[in-house]
Design a protein around this motif. Structure first.
Motif, PDB file in Angstrom:
ATOM      1  N   ASP A 138       0.821  -1.213   0.000  1.00  0.00           N
ATOM      2  CA  ASP A 138       0.000   0.000   0.000  1.00  0.00           C
ATOM      3  C   ASP A 138       0.854   1.262   0.000  1.00  0.00           C
ATOM      4  OD1 ASP A 138      -2.293  -1.538   0.041  1.00  0.00           O
ATOM      5  OD2 ASP A 138      -2.497  -1.449   2.229  1.00  0.00           O
ATOM      6  N   ASP A 139       2.138   1.141   0.396  1.00  0.00           N
ATOM      7  CA  ASP A 139       3.037   2.295   0.423  1.00  0.00           C
ATOM      8  C   ASP A 139       3.772   2.502  -0.899  1.00  0.00           C
ATOM      9  OD1 ASP A 139       2.378   2.754   3.074  1.00  0.00           O
ATOM     10  OD2 ASP A 139       4.100   1.657   3.860  1.00  0.00           O
ATOM     11  N   GLY A 165       2.644  -0.408  -9.748  1.00  0.00           N
ATOM     12  CA  GLY A 165       3.475  -0.913 -10.833  1.00  0.00           C
ATOM     13  C   GLY A 165       4.969  -0.873 -10.588  1.00  0.00           C
ATOM     14  N   THR A 166       5.409  -0.443  -9.387  1.00  0.00           N
ATOM     15  CA  THR A 166       6.849  -0.353  -9.139  1.00  0.00           C
ATOM     16  C   THR A 166       7.384  -1.481  -8.261  1.00  0.00           C
ATOM     17  OG1 THR A 166       6.640   1.070  -7.184  1.00  0.00           O
ATOM     18  CG2 THR A 166       6.780   2.169  -9.351  1.00  0.00           C
ATOM     19  N   PRO A 215       8.485   4.272  -3.266  1.00  0.00           N
ATOM     20  CA  PRO A 215       7.457   4.692  -2.310  1.00  0.00           C
ATOM     21  C   PRO A 215       6.562   5.785  -2.893  1.00  0.00           C
ATOM     22  CG  PRO A 215       9.596   5.548  -1.662  1.00  0.00           C
ATOM     23  CD  PRO A 215       9.826   4.655  -2.848  1.00  0.00           C
ATOM     24  N   LYS A 216       5.322   5.777  -2.438  1.00  0.00           N
ATOM     25  CA  LYS A 216       4.395   6.828  -2.871  1.00  0.00           C
ATOM     26  C   LYS A 216       4.934   8.166  -2.415  1.00  0.00           C
ATOM     27  CE  LYS A 216      -0.012   4.399  -2.743  1.00  0.00           C
ATOM     28  NZ  LYS A 216      -1.252   4.214  -1.986  1.00  0.00           N
ATOM     29  N   GLY A 272       2.037   9.746   2.291  1.00  0.00           N
ATOM     30  CA  GLY A 272       3.147   9.425   1.405  1.00  0.00           C
ATOM     31  C   GLY A 272       4.471   9.660   2.079  1.00  0.00           C
ATOM     32  N   HIS A 273       5.528   9.347   1.372  1.00  0.00           N
ATOM     33  CA  HIS A 273       6.870   9.446   1.918  1.00  0.00           C
ATOM     34  C   HIS A 273       7.539  10.729   1.463  1.00  0.00           C
ATOM     35  CE1 HIS A 273       6.898   5.326   3.422  1.00  0.00           C
ATOM     36  NE2 HIS A 273       6.177   5.044   2.355  1.00  0.00           N
ATOM     37  N   CYS A 274       8.260  11.329   2.396  1.00  0.00           N
ATOM     38  CA  CYS A 274       9.057  12.517   2.099  1.00  0.00           C
ATOM     39  C   CYS A 274      10.481  12.240   2.530  1.00  0.00           C
ATOM     40  CB  CYS A 274       8.511  13.729   2.844  1.00  0.00           C
ATOM     41  SG  CYS A 274       6.863  14.224   2.297  1.00  0.00           S
TER      42      CYS A 274
END
Length: 131
Positions: free
Chosen positions: A20-21, A25-26, A40-41, A70-72
């Motif tokens: 989910d993170d 498609g990656t 990561p998103k 999401g990730h920063c």
């Protein structure tokens, strides 16, 4: 060892993986083919439809509510100049918001208008790191 061949079993420790993170498609395996990894998103607006409940009043129709997820980037690195660790942190949070209203129906059959904040866009924003 001591001129003899010795068999050694090495089990890699994979980082936690939650699909989910991931950007869709990656998903793939790492270079060793052992651990699942992905891109990561990035910081995005998530939308959910739900009823709003406030003070014994409930929205007549479900409304769209938003959040940022999401990730920063974060980073720790040693600074020769300052002779200490430098920390760079950012978090995913709202960038642009708008105010919206929803009509709520109360238990006593009265109706009230409730204001709420709707997130239009999210971004990674620099923050002070907590040591």
């Amino acid at each position: 060892m001591n001129g003899l061949f010795v068999t050694e079993k090495i089990t890699p420790k994979c980082p936690d993986f939650n699909p989910d993170d991931c950007e869709p498609g990656t998903e793939r395996y790492d270079a060793d083919g052992c651990c699942k990894i992905c891109e990561p998103k990035t910081c995005i607006v998530l939308k959910n439809t739900t009823h709003v409940d406030v003070n014994d009043c409930k929205s007549i129709h479900p409304i769209e509510v938003t959040s940022c997820s999401g990730h920063c980037g974060t980073q720790s690195m040693y600074s020769m100049e300052k002779n200490s660790m430098m920390h760079i942190c950012s978090c995913c949070q709202e960038e642009k918001v708008s105010h919206r209203q929803v009509t709520l129906k109360c238990a006593n059959d009265s109706e009230v208008v409730h204001d709420y904040i709707y997130i239009d866009s999210c971004t990674c924003t620099a923050r002070q790191c907590v040591d």
